[in-house]
Design a protein around this motif. Structure first.
Motif, PDB file in Angstrom:
ATOM      1  N   ASP A  78       0.831  -1.210   0.000  1.00 38.00           N
ATOM      2  CA  ASP A  78       0.000   0.000   0.000  1.00 38.00           C
ATOM      3  C   ASP A  78       0.866   1.261   0.000  1.00 38.00           C
ATOM      4  OD1 ASP A  78      -2.571   1.224  -0.006  1.00 38.00           O
ATOM      5  OD2 ASP A  78      -2.424   1.563   2.155  1.00 38.00           O
ATOM      6  N   ALA A  79       1.942   1.249   0.798  1.00 44.46           N
ATOM      7  CA  ALA A  79       2.841   2.407   0.852  1.00 44.46           C
ATOM      8  C   ALA A  79       3.559   2.599  -0.489  1.00 44.46           C
ATOM      9  CB  ALA A  79       3.855   2.238   1.974  1.00 44.46           C
ATOM     10  N   GLY A 125       4.151   5.414  -5.670  1.00 44.04           N
ATOM     11  CA  GLY A 125       4.408   5.125  -7.075  1.00 44.04           C
ATOM     12  C   GLY A 125       5.617   4.243  -7.314  1.00 44.04           C
ATOM     13  N   SER A 126       6.035   3.473  -6.308  1.00 40.40           N
ATOM     14  CA  SER A 126       7.245   2.671  -6.455  1.00 40.40           C
ATOM     15  C   SER A 126       6.989   1.162  -6.526  1.00 40.40           C
ATOM     16  CB  SER A 126       8.213   2.982  -5.308  1.00 40.40           C
ATOM     17  OG  SER A 126       7.639   2.632  -4.067  1.00 40.40           O
ATOM     18  N   LEU A 127       5.757   0.765  -6.773  1.00 40.42           N
ATOM     19  CA  LEU A 127       5.460  -0.661  -6.919  1.00 40.42           C
ATOM     20  C   LEU A 127       6.094  -1.204  -8.201  1.00 40.42           C
ATOM     21  CD1 LEU A 127       1.651  -1.206  -6.101  1.00 40.42           C
ATOM     22  CD2 LEU A 127       3.598  -2.163  -4.887  1.00 40.42           C
ATOM     23  N   SER A 128       6.719  -2.372  -8.096  1.00 43.46           N
ATOM     24  CA  SER A 128       7.209  -3.031  -9.301  1.00 43.46           C
ATOM     25  C   SER A 128       6.010  -3.621 -10.045  1.00 43.46           C
ATOM     26  CB  SER A 128       8.193  -4.144  -8.941  1.00 43.46           C
ATOM     27  OG  SER A 128       7.494  -5.236  -8.352  1.00 43.46           O
ATOM     28  N   LEU A 186       0.354  -8.433  -7.829  1.00 42.30           N
ATOM     29  CA  LEU A 186       0.007  -9.104  -6.574  1.00 42.30           C
ATOM     30  C   LEU A 186      -0.993  -8.278  -5.779  1.00 42.30           C
ATOM     31  CD1 LEU A 186       0.302 -11.235  -4.344  1.00 42.30           C
ATOM     32  CD2 LEU A 186       2.336  -9.979  -3.549  1.00 42.30           C
ATOM     33  N   PHE A 187      -0.731  -6.972  -5.651  1.00 44.09           N
ATOM     34  CA  PHE A 187      -1.613  -6.125  -4.858  1.00 44.09           C
ATOM     35  C   PHE A 187      -3.011  -6.074  -5.477  1.00 44.09           C
ATOM     36  CE2 PHE A 187      -2.741  -1.871  -2.908  1.00 44.09           C
ATOM     37  CZ  PHE A 187      -2.821  -2.359  -1.612  1.00 44.09           C
TER      38      PHE A 187
END
Length: 134
Positions: free
Chosen positions: A20-21, A26-29, A35-36
């Motif tokens: 979530d963070a 904006g740093s999710l791969s 997955l999220f």
């Protein structure tokens, strides 16, 4: 009946909060984003109907024996290598479901795959007829 979805501690809650963070910053791969997205969708389906056909929810006797209460597995995805699964229990209160594990699909029973599944701490339950944890 709609259920409140809780995140087991420490593992599931920490993973969820981390994803979530990263989403907020904006740093999710690409893999983390996928997955999220699957986790959010599965949690929504689980809250509305734990027996939703798309979740393919079923009890895992090996984990139930290990934990002393019914533990269910639901699909995060299907027909993919190491397809994701969530593991959950009813409770600790009526109308609640606690997600206690998020893992790739364990190998079949011949290799004792469910023995290696990591589960978050089980919530104490106050449901009538349920075993209370100390």
């Amino acid at each position: 009946m709609s259920f409140v979805i809780k995140k087991g501690q420490p593992g599931v809650e920490a993973l969820w909060n981390d994803l979530d963070a990263k989403l907020a910053s904006g740093s999710l791969s690409k893999d983390e984003h996928a997955l999220f997205k699957r986790l959010v969708e599965a949690a929504s389906l689980l809250a509305d109907n734990p027996r939703h056909p798309g979740l393919v929810s079923h009890e895992i006797a090996t984990l139930a024996k290990r934990c002393g209460r019914k533990v269910f597995e639901s699909y995060l995805q299907n027909n993919a290598p190491a397809a994701g699964r969530i593991f959950w229990v009813y409770g600790p209160e009526d109308g609640m479901i606690t997600v206690i594990g998020i893992e790739p699909h364990p190998e079949d029973a011949k290799s004792r795959g469910y023995d290696r599944v990591k589960l978050a701490d089980m919530p104490a339950t106050t449901q009538p007829g349920s075993k209370k944890r100390k």
